[in-house]
Design a protein around this motif. Sequence first.
Motif, short mmCIF file in Angstrom:
data_model
loop_
_atom_site.label_atom_id
_atom_site.label_comp_id
_atom_site.label_asym_id
_atom_site.label_seq_id
_atom_site.Cartn_x
_atom_site.Cartn_y
_atom_site.Cartn_z
N ASP A 23 0.83 -1.20 0.00
CA ASP A 23 0.00 0.00 0.00
C ASP A 23 0.86 1.25 0.00
O ASP A 23 0.58 2.21 -0.70
N ASP A 43 -4.12 7.14 -1.97
CA ASP A 43 -4.76 7.35 -0.68
C ASP A 43 -4.38 8.68 -0.03
O ASP A 43 -4.57 8.86 1.17
N THR A 45 -4.56 12.42 1.29
CA THR A 45 -5.66 13.16 1.91
C THR A 45 -5.71 14.55 1.30
O THR A 45 -4.67 15.18 1.10
N GLN A 59 -13.76 13.01 -0.68
CA GLN A 59 -13.74 12.72 -2.11
C GLN A 59 -15.05 13.12 -2.79
O GLN A 59 -15.04 13.67 -3.89
N TYR A 91 0.04 9.16 3.60
CA TYR A 91 0.25 8.91 2.17
C TYR A 91 0.44 10.20 1.37
O TYR A 91 0.37 10.20 0.16
#
Length: 118
Positions: A23, A43, A45, A59, A91
Amino acid sequence: MKRLLLVFLLLGAVCSYEAAAQDANAKPIKVKLGKTSLSVHPDATYFVKLEDRTIELEQLALDQIDQAWIAAAEALKPEQAMEAFGDKGEYGVVLITFTKKNEAEALKLIQDVKRRKM
């Protein structure tokens, strides 16, 4: 019996570590926000950058925002993002700034999406 349990626990730990590693190494995606194109982790933010604070952008709200409202977008790498946003920056983070003319309308849309989600 204890050895068998230990083997299963170790196997579970290894599998979850591999999934987390995959991931973290996910292939970046291209995102176009306004006139800016960014390469970010899938992923990452998203946050809206205001004069006095930043607010998280879901989203669903991002999908509904008119691209013409976006004045600028900036991507922060995970290390930099975690310093500023804690675990939410794991991320990476995308900071979006709206044009002054459309900022109020965008914030209203973001609040409406949050209310509908509750």
